[in-house]
Scaffold this active site. Structure first.
Site, mmCIF file in Angstrom:
data_model
loop_
_atom_site.group_PDB
_atom_site.id
_atom_site.type_symbol
_atom_site.label_atom_id
_atom_site.label_comp_id
_atom_site.label_asym_id
_atom_site.label_seq_id
_atom_site.Cartn_x
_atom_site.Cartn_y
_atom_site.Cartn_z
ATOM 1 N N CYS A 105 0.826 -1.205 0.000
ATOM 2 C CA CYS A 105 0.000 0.000 0.000
ATOM 3 C C CYS A 105 0.867 1.265 0.000
ATOM 4 O O CYS A 105 0.490 2.289 -0.581
ATOM 5 C CB CYS A 105 -0.945 -0.008 1.198
ATOM 6 S SG CYS A 105 -0.115 -0.296 2.777
ATOM 7 N N HIS A 113 -1.524 0.773 7.417
ATOM 8 C CA HIS A 113 -1.963 0.854 6.033
ATOM 9 C C HIS A 113 -1.766 2.277 5.521
ATOM 10 O O HIS A 113 -2.022 3.240 6.238
ATOM 11 C CB HIS A 113 -3.442 0.454 5.940
ATOM 12 C CG HIS A 113 -3.999 0.536 4.553
ATOM 13 N ND1 HIS A 113 -3.550 -0.258 3.526
ATOM 14 C CD2 HIS A 113 -4.973 1.322 4.018
ATOM 15 C CE1 HIS A 113 -4.218 0.031 2.425
ATOM 16 N NE2 HIS A 113 -5.088 0.997 2.704
#
Length: 1373
Positions: free
Chosen positions: A201, A504
């Protein structure tokens, strides 16, 4: 009569109108009722459709309950109407496990014929068609206009999305404002997402930011790749260029980044490593600069992202300034200053703190070259100019020195949409005469330079001024920018959600085309608002206290990108028609590739994938494969494909093969497809599905045979013919029947298939394991008897009288029972000869009372070798006698005929029980589980020690090699043939069960542990509970391909209801030693071996073709435990050393176990010890524990278990531990003046008093009592600690009076105590001595496996390899 006008404008009576209306209503209601009744009788199909094309409807389900006769076209119309889409602009796909299979809009075909199941839930997904979103029906235009959406009325998305397939997410990865309905689809945003490979990510966020930067994207497009100079796979700029082209032109919702990471030189493991996005930015820019050398883009990164600042020190007395110029690609901003309780509230505050100078005074004074002395000075940074693209890193990751762990600071920090950097530029005159010293950051050595040299630096540096670096501008043309030009516009916010341990990343990016903010969250792209950007400030709504970070949201901005607002330089994105020629060619190639991929995907969607089976006529085994056939291929074409797939070309002709519907689980042929050879496979299989509830079988016939038709509704029966005379069971013959047929009709079918007589036929159905059912009711149907899809029956037809007895007493039942319970095992025998075992056994226990008689001769003791030789000779003689008896028996017997296919040749009939005159075959036995042997062997008295030990079977031969009873006797061959024990052959060496002296109790075979989990198979009198049950055993030699030379193997057929004890007794003649002297190991997958020790358990857990390895060595008896003995060497670098394996028994004292250990230690370990000069003690991992005293009894005073471990410790003096109330601790003196630890010495305490411990230590060391300090060691033995840390790190002199309380908790033997003299001063070390000692201590502690100091989790460094990948050291493993 009143007249009223009718529909035809004529006057009719009013009463007539009423009756005619009533009649028409009645007829209409009758018609409706008939429709409802017919619909009620028709089965219905429940369809549940999930719309995945739009995130607004992803959690909604469309439910339709339709008649089974509904056509597929009508179904599509109903779905379109209910979903609000234009019919024909979407696809429907099945959502079974695996890949989605599309539902074809197959005209007027009904739902049932298209693969729907009536009465069950049918799950489908509504998906895009050809990459385009479905058209939404509208009363005005027919389509929905996304631009007309009211943003305020929609739930807005800000925050990371859950992973695909997971609805729930950790709180670290969710946002309070998150909503699925806020994610706009691709057609509404116009942007393409990036697929997250696993934990990439951070990469996706940076790539999307660079893609949304017009200047970077356009410059990348202008670079042209030369394929002749470099491999495209390893070219980072080319793969980035290709990725950007796909992001701009692809119709996909998201694209992969694997080609980009492959160009980095990464393998698949890198996808599981999460890195810092700022670190990736720097590494990637470095890699691009290396790749772009000697090209037009060589200085692109510096032109766009590089700024310059001055690092200076100014004397406060004379004004002299020393400085150097540094370049930067990003500005790191501190969130919370070190030691401060509050964080900075905004980016402006952090920037001001970044350039805020610090005063060097006191011990930190600066040596001024002009003053020639140390003076107070001011040290700081000044920005000289800012890059065109300004990158700010918010340093949210910090290190907590209290917990010694990384932490994340979630404090609130605001940042403006437009940032004015003019307050932070250097406004002083850098050419002032007082500024006389400078150092270039690129120079290796710092030095002085005069004002003219400094001036030259600036004159030759392109574009350096108080503001922005201007390209292609000489010093003469340089014009000072006004401060208003230093306004930067925010366009990218890279957000981190999670903690310092992981999280994330996603990016919030503003498009320069329409000034709209978007959230780029891996494959999801959605519109967001300015309010969503403000939510990434972090923190909470409360005050900014020290602990506010702990309770704040973990989702906050981590990296910010600004672009200078300058209309002359701000670029726009290149449109497709403006692409350079090489990019246009690349777009065309990618478009063709995408079309090819789409066509391949379409083929996959129309491909039926089903399991295919075939009994290969040459390999004679069932082959399995997967048949992949297009739905439009005919059955004839699919048969040819299966024929080639199973490699049958040249083996059988194609016309001898056909495909039939098959159920692998029940081995059932469901139906054949006669006359349907030209039907498409899609219709034949019920549509394209990811998985089917049935399989296909490629059936093969002989050229002279004809295929038998298989009709739906038939059941298949495998018929085995039983021959009672030869006691054989033939291979199965397949017969198909109907469930409504009677037993008489079924017997006629079998008679036609087998040629047997139906009148005398007995049919036995095996419904499940050990469930045999005689079918004797003539008019009962097969369904009533319990027949199912696939069945197995045994038939017998003869004139014997066996059918007159009860079925469970018949020979047929016994034969079938034996057949159903017999398994085939492969047994590997040991290579060693029996005589070689002498060296493996323990020395016999010296006891005059333990001598047994050998054939009545008292006092004669024989060696183990002599006993083995004698027993082997007896086996040979008995074998010769038995062979002679067998030959005599076979010459007069006619019952030895059998079928060559039988696995049960030469089996004695249960009615013919063996007696003394008739012995069974050497390799084949019908054995009883047990027999009464009390009358066969006279009871013998045993010594007291034997009774106390309670671990001897005291049999004829069971302890020939036993460590405690080596003088047990064998029966004398002169006294006649050996009587049968447990139903074994006369040549078998068996163990008798004799009662203990003075107790009248029998000894049974049992597991080594008390609780075996099964009941004993013998009653109180030693009789077998299954006295009448015969258990089959047959063994024959076989050759194994992978066996070593001299390795002997057996193929054993045995009844799996036999106990392990009886199985071992049957193996005795093949192993050559009694069953107590070998062990049975079951071989599992990967050749893992586990010993089977539960002697009274059956072989029911074994199955056909299991492997067994026999190893020599005394097997455990009831109450015995295998023990590993380790030597404890307290002052050795390796304090734990393995010695040997031995056996301890329940009821044995510690002294008795030491007596048995002594000869083993002498023979195997060369340790000649006196019984009073070593002790046994508890072993817990590597820690020494309780000292076992000689009078302790195992299982009474000492808990013992299987695979137990124990320490053996050699004593330098007689044992001082006499009582359980004493406490033995290991002490070690720390000498700080010498920086060393002395050797361990044991101290025995009479109580747990701290005062007594100090007295003993004072007496032993000579340290005065008032100066003695002690501390408990930490960790596992020997509690190693660095001499550089021990003086401060241990808790010295705890304030307690007893040892068994907090913080010591010393309640057992073996604790480690360090002590010292409090008046002894710590040695003073120089820096060199300390470093040298640190190296020695690190080396010592690493060797012992103890930690040196705190070491956080090691993270894999982020690297981009310019040569295509890392080079692995060939010697590295």
């Amino acid at each position: 009569m009143e007249m009223v006008p009718s529909e035809e404008k004529q006057l009719v009576p009013k009463e007539g109108i009423f009756w005619s209306c009533r009649q028409s209503i009645f007829e209409e209601m009758q018609k409706r009722f008939s429709q409802i009744e017919s619909a009620a009788e028709e089965p219905r199909v429940l369809c549940i459709v999930q719309d995945t094309t739009n995130a607004k409807t992803v959690n909604e389900r469309l439910t339709l309950n339709l008649p089974a006769s509904t056509t597929v076209n009508k179904f599509f119309e109903d779905v379109a109407h209910k979903a609000g889409y234009v019919n024909g602009t979407f696809c429907l796909a099945w959502t079974n496990a695996g890949d989605m299979a599309p539902l074809e809009q197959a005209g007027e075909m009904s739902l049932v014929l298209s693969g729907f199941e009536a009465g069950k839930k049918n799950f489908l997904q509504l998906t895009d068609k050809d990459g385009e979103q479905p058209q939404i029906t509208s009363d005005e235009s027919g389509t929905a206009d996304s631009s007309g959406l009211d943003d305020s009325s929609q739930d807005r998305f800000i925050g990371p999305l859950p992973r695909d397939g997971t609805v729930g997410c950790s709180s670290d990865y969710s946002s309070p404002s998150y909503s699925y309905s806020s994610i706009l689809n691709k057609s509404e945003t116009g942007y393409v997402g990036l697929v997250n490979q696993a934990m990439t990510c951070y990469l996706n966020s940076l790539l999307q930011t660079l893609f949304m930067t017009p200047e970077f994207r356009n410059a990348l497009y202008n670079w042209e790749f030369e394929e002749s100079e470099e491999d495209p796979v390893t070219s980072i700029p080319f793969q980035l260029q290709r990725l950007f082209v796909l992001l701009q032109t692809s119709k996909k919702r998201a694209i992969e980044t694997t080609d980009v990471t492959r160009s980095f030189g990464w393998d698949s493991s890198e996808a599981w490593q999460q890195h810092d996005v700022q670190e990736l930015c720097r590494v990637m820019f470095d890699a691009l600069e290396q790749k772009w050398k000697q090209t037009e883009q060589a200085d692109l990164i510096n032109q766009l992202y590089q700024g310059k600042l001055k690092d200076y020190v100014r004397c406060l007395e004379c004004g002299y300034e020393s400085w150097r110029i540094d370049t930067y690609l990003d500005i790191p901003l501190v969130i919370r200053p070190f030691g401060a309780n509050q964080a900075f509230g905004s980016v402006e505050e952090a920037l001001q703190a970044f350039i805020q100078p610090e005063t060097l005074d006191g011990p930190n004074q600066y040596f001024c070259e002009r003053c020639k002395k140390k003076c107070d000075a001011r040290k700081g940074l000044r920005f000289l100019h800012f890059p065109y693209l300004l990158t700010l890193q918010l340093k949210r990751f910090d290190f907590d020195y209290t917990t010694m762990h990384r932490i994340k600071l979630n404090d609130r920090m605001t940042f403006p949409e437009e940032l004015d950097m003019s307050p932070f530029i250097d406004v002083e005159d850098e050419k002032s005469p007082q500024t006389e010293s400078c150092t270039d950051s690129g120079a290796e050595n710092e030095g002085s330079c005069h004002s003219d040299q400094m001036s030259n630096d600036f004159s030759t540096d392109d574009g350096v001024d108080e503001g922005i670096c201007l390209d292609n501008t000489s010093s003469a043309e340089r014009v000072l920018k006004p401060k208003s030009s230093l306004t930067f516009e925010l366009f990218s916010v890279m957000v981190h959600s999670g903690s310092a341990a992981g999280g994330h990343y996603y990016a919030c990016i503003k498009s320069f085309s329409d000034s709209q903010w978007y959230s780029f969250n891996d494959q999801h792209v959605s519109k967001i608002t300015q309010d969503d950007i403000r939510k990434t400030y972090g923190g909470s709504s409360g005050s900014r206290g020290y602990y506010s970070s702990a309770f704040a949201s973990s989702t906050n901005a981590y990296m910010l990108m600004y672009r200078l607002k300058d209309t002359s330089r701000n670029a726009k994105f290149l449109e497709v028609e403006d692409f350079p020629e090489h990019i246009k060619r690349l777009v065309q190639r990618e478009k063709e590739s995408e079309e090819q991929e789409k066509r391949q995907r379409e083929i996959e969607r129309n491909t039926c994938k089903i399991k295919l089976f075939c009994m290969h006529p040459v390999k004679l085994m069932m082959m399995e494969n997967k048949l992949e056939v297009h739905k439009d291929k005919t059955l004839r074409e699919a048969t040819e494909m299966a024929y080639k797939l199973m490699d049958l070309e040249g083996v059988v002709p194609l016309d001898c093969c056909r495909l039939v519907k098959y159920d692998e689980f029940h081995e059932y042929l469901e139906r054949s497809y006669e006359g349907e050879e030209d039907m498409p496979m899609g219709l034949l299989l019920g549509g394209v599905k990811s998985s089917y509830m049935f399989d296909l079988l490629l059936e093969i016939r002989r050229p002279d045979q004809a295929f038998q038709p298989y009709k739906p509704g038939e059941v298949m029966v495998k018929v085995h013919v039983v021959d009672l005379k030869s006691e054989s069971i033939a291979a199965p013959v397949s017969v198909r029947a109907y469930l409504n047929q009677t037993i008489i009709e079924f017997k006629q079918l079998i008679a036609q298939a087998t040629g047997l007589c139906a009148e005398t036929m007995r049919v036995v159905l095996e419904r499940c394991y050990n469930d045999l059912r005689l079918l004797y009711v003539p008019n009962k149907t097969l369904k009533a008897e319990g027949f199912f899809r696939s069945n197995k029956v045994f038939v017998e037809s003869s004139d014997s009288t066996d059918h007159q007895v009860a079925f469970t007493d018949s020979v047929l039942w016994k034969l079938l029972d034996r057949h159903g319970n017999t398994i085939r095992l492969f047994v590997s025998l040991p290579e060693q000869s029996p005589g070689s075992l002498a060296n493996r056994t323990s020395c016999p226990k010296a006891s005059a009372d333990s001598e047994d008689s050998f054939d009545g001769a008292k006092g004669s003791r024989k060696s183990v070798e002599a006993i083995l030789e004698e027993s082997t000779e007896k086996l040979k003689n008995l074998s010769l006698q038995q062979q002679q008896q067998q030959q005599q028996t076979s010459s007069t017997s006619d019952s030895q005929k059998s079928s060559e296919h039988s696995d049960f040749e030469h089996i004695e009939s249960p009615a013919q029980e063996p007696d003394a005159a008739s012995q069974p075959s050497q390799t084949e036995n019908s054995t009883r589980v047990a027999s009464d042997t009390e009358n066969q062997f006279p009871s013998e008295e045993r010594s007291d020690s034997d009774v106390n030990n309670d671990r001897s079977t005291s049999s004829v031969d069971s302890d020939i090699l036993s460590s405690s009873h080596s003088s047990d006797t064998l029966c004398n061959a002169d006294s006649g043939p050996l009587p049968l024990a447990n139903g074994l052959d006369s040549h078998s060496i068996t163990s008798s069960r004799r009662s203990k002296a003075h107790e009248g109790k029998k000894e049974t075979w049992d597991t080594a542990e008390e609780d075996s989990g099964t009941d004993s198979e013998y009653d109180e009198n030693g009789k077998s509970k299954a006295d009448a049950q015969y258990l089959y055993f047959k063994a024959e030699p076989y050759s194994q391909e992978d066996a070593s030379e001299g390795q002997k193997c057996l193929l054993v057929h045995v009844d799996k209801r036999i106990t392990l004890a009886a199985f071992k007794q049957n193996l005795e003649p093949f192993v050559g030693v009694p069953s107590t002297q070998f062990k049975v190991f079951r071989v599992y997958a990967n050749n893992q071996e586990f010993e089977s020790v539960r002697l009274n358990e059956t072989l029911s857990s074994f199955s056909d073709d299991n492997k067994i390895t026999i190893r020599l060595g005394r097997a455990l008896k009831k109450g015995e435990y295998r023990v590993k003995v380790y030597q404890l060497l307290v002052n050795d670098p390796e304090p734990c050393k393995f010695l040997l394996d031995t056996v301890f028994a329940k009821g044995m004292t510690v002294r008795q176990s030491k007596e048995e250990l002594m000869p083993q230690l002498k023979d195997q370990c060369k340790l000649d010890l006196s019984i009073d000069r070593f002790r046994l003690r508890k072993k817990t991992w590597k820690n020494p524990g309780t000292v076992f005293l000689d009078y302790h009894v195992y299982e009474e005073d000492i808990n013992i278990s299987s695979n137990w471990e124990v320490f053996l410790e050699v004593l330098e003096e007689p044992e001082r531990m006499k009582s359980m109330s004493q406490l033995a601790v290991l002490t070690r003196r720390w000498c700080p003046a010498q920086m060393k630890l002395e050797a361990f010495r044991e101290v025995v305490l009479e109580s747990s008093s701290v005062e007594e411990l100090k007295e003993k230590l004072s007496e032993m060391s000579g340290i005065p009592l008032e100066n003695l300090e002690f501390a408990k060691g930490r960790g596992t033995f020997p509690c190693d600690i660095s001499v550089l840390e021990i003086h401060q790190d241990l808790d010295w002199n705890p304030k307690v009076s007893t040892l068994n309380v907090w913080p010591l908790y010393i309640c057992d033997d073996g604790a480690v105590i360090f002590y010292r003299d409090s008046t002894e001063e710590l040695m003073e070390l120089s820096e060199e001595e300390r470093n040298e000692l640190m190296k020695k201590e690190s080396s010592r502690l690493l060797k012992t496996g103890h930690r040196v100091s705190y070491s956080p989790r090691k993270e894999k460094a982020l690297k981009i390899y310019l040569d295509g990948g890392p080079t692995k050291d060939p010697g590295q493993d």
